[in-house]
Design an enzyme around this catalytic site. Sequence first.
Site, PDB file in Angstrom:
ATOM      1  N   HIS A  79       0.846  -1.201   0.000  1.00 45.66           N
ATOM      2  CA  HIS A  79       0.000   0.000   0.000  1.00 45.66           C
ATOM      3  C   HIS A  79       0.879   1.248   0.000  1.00 45.66           C
ATOM      4  O   HIS A  79       2.086   1.174   0.241  1.00 45.66           O
ATOM      5  CB  HIS A  79      -0.899   0.033   1.239  1.00 45.66           C
ATOM      6  CG  HIS A  79      -0.151   0.207   2.527  1.00 45.66           C
ATOM      7  ND1 HIS A  79       0.647  -0.779   3.071  1.00 45.66           N
ATOM      8  CD2 HIS A  79      -0.038   1.268   3.368  1.00 45.66           C
ATOM      9  CE1 HIS A  79       1.197  -0.350   4.186  1.00 45.66           C
ATOM     10  NE2 HIS A  79       0.810   0.906   4.395  1.00 45.66           N
TER      11      HIS A  79
ATOM     12  N   ASP B 283       0.449   5.057   2.029  1.00 42.27           N
ATOM     13  CA  ASP B 283      -0.350   5.419   3.198  1.00 42.27           C
ATOM     14  C   ASP B 283      -1.583   6.272   2.851  1.00 42.27           C
ATOM     15  O   ASP B 283      -1.487   7.277   2.145  1.00 42.27           O
ATOM     16  CB  ASP B 283       0.524   6.163   4.216  1.00 42.27           C
ATOM     17  CG  ASP B 283       1.510   5.207   4.883  1.00 42.27           C
ATOM     18  OD1 ASP B 283       1.176   4.012   5.018  1.00 42.27           O
ATOM     19  OD2 ASP B 283       2.615   5.646   5.252  1.00 42.27           O
TER      20      ASP B 283
ATOM     21  N   HIS C 231       4.757   0.294   0.238  1.00 40.62           N
ATOM     22  CA  HIS C 231       5.530  -0.472   1.217  1.00 40.62           C
ATOM     23  C   HIS C 231       4.699  -1.621   1.782  1.00 40.62           C
ATOM     24  O   HIS C 231       3.469  -1.649   1.647  1.00 40.62           O
ATOM     25  CB  HIS C 231       6.085   0.421   2.336  1.00 40.62           C
ATOM     26  CG  HIS C 231       5.052   1.209   3.080  1.00 40.62           C
ATOM     27  ND1 HIS C 231       4.463   2.343   2.579  1.00 40.62           N
ATOM     28  CD2 HIS C 231       4.502   1.025   4.312  1.00 40.62           C
ATOM     29  CE1 HIS C 231       3.602   2.819   3.451  1.00 40.62           C
ATOM     30  NE2 HIS C 231       3.591   2.041   4.509  1.00 40.62           N
TER      31      HIS C 231
ATOM     32  N   ARG D 252       5.250   6.397  14.518  1.00 38.32           N
ATOM     33  CA  ARG D 252       5.123   6.832  13.129  1.00 38.32           C
ATOM     34  C   ARG D 252       4.473   8.212  13.070  1.00 38.32           C
ATOM     35  O   ARG D 252       3.508   8.480  13.794  1.00 38.32           O
ATOM     36  CB  ARG D 252       4.237   5.811  12.407  1.00 38.32           C
ATOM     37  CG  ARG D 252       4.040   6.081  10.951  1.00 38.32           C
ATOM     38  CD  ARG D 252       3.100   5.059  10.329  1.00 38.32           C
ATOM     39  NE  ARG D 252       1.952   5.776   9.797  1.00 38.32           N
ATOM     40  CZ  ARG D 252       1.186   5.339   8.806  1.00 38.32           C
ATOM     41  NH1 ARG D 252       1.402   4.172   8.263  1.00 38.32           N
ATOM     42  NH2 ARG D 252       0.175   6.053   8.379  1.00 38.32           N
TER      43      ARG D 252
HETATM   44  C1  SIN Z   1       3.141   1.185   7.949  1.00 41.35           C
HETATM   45  O1  SIN Z   1       3.124   2.338   8.309  1.00 41.35           O
HETATM   46  O2  SIN Z   1       2.562   0.807   6.954  1.00 41.35           O
HETATM   47  C2  SIN Z   1       3.938   0.219   8.793  1.00 41.35           C
HETATM   48  C3  SIN Z   1       5.349   0.128   8.355  1.00 41.35           C
HETATM   49  C4  SIN Z   1       6.143  -0.774   9.247  1.00 41.35           C
HETATM   50  O3  SIN Z   1       5.684  -1.100  10.347  1.00 41.35           O
HETATM   51  O4  SIN Z   1       7.250  -1.148   8.865  1.00 41.35           O
END
Ligand code: SIN
Length: 293
Positions: free
Chosen positions: A96, A98, A246, A261
Amino acid sequence: MKVQPLTPVIGAEVSGLDLCNLSDGEFDDLKDTFTKHSVLFFRDQPTLAPDDQVAFAKRFGPLHTHPAAPTLAEQDEVFVIHAHKDSKVANGNGWHTDVSCDEEPPLATMLQLHLLPATGGDTLFASMYAAFETLSETMQNFLLTLQAHHESEHVYRGRYSDRGVEDADKVYPRALHPVVRTHPESKRRALYVNPSFTTRIEGLSRQESNALLGMLFQHQQRPEFQVRFNWSPNAIALWDNRCTHHFAMWDYWPEERKGHRVTIKGERPFLEAMNEALNEAPVLGNLRLSRQL
Ligand code: SIN
């Protein structure tokens, strides 16, 4: 600042910077490096206090508020990434970009992981410039004419109920975006559909839309578009949501993985008419050849 590119198309490891005390000149260089490599990794940082992480992220612009995620009580701009033996879901465990369901999806995301499993828990990133630029010109030209629906009800409803998020009255966002978007800084074009949020291509029948999206989702996952990051404690990843996907691997259950995050607000995705000079811009080495495959 030392920059070590990790693949020809995406990702670089950056060292020698104190992210909390960057001069304006250092920050400008970092931003250029970010635009060039799409995702940056930093391993030599201390544990950032939430305020420091927020202050660094704000140098890129105002922060984005996540429509669903659990945040820190004392700092609601920080989304706590946490998976452990009782988790029902682990965030990001599927390709995806974000919150593409937002009208103005995040420009970038910065994640610092503090607690890691003994092995596993890597994050994979893929270049959506490479994904677009390796399609045939006929397909590229067709995609330039299309828009796609991005939805989030199926992703977010009830997702964080075990972490105290009550969402019975919430309306989750949806948006219509160009299938290909122009990156406002690099001016390159990136494929902007993803298997988590993109549900349908406007103007196509359900059958046509499913077939086209299925082909694009498969193409986007080619390994030569990717870099895979093996985390170390306190490492930071900073990724550009406008031109990357990612995937956070949840291969470490029942172990625990935790971090903070922060996302930076982006603008509404747009597609700019291409001029001749920009048409020649992509420098992707042998990926140009692999278009013939
Ligand atoms: C995400 O924000 O999609 C998670 C990324 C991660 O935990 O490595």
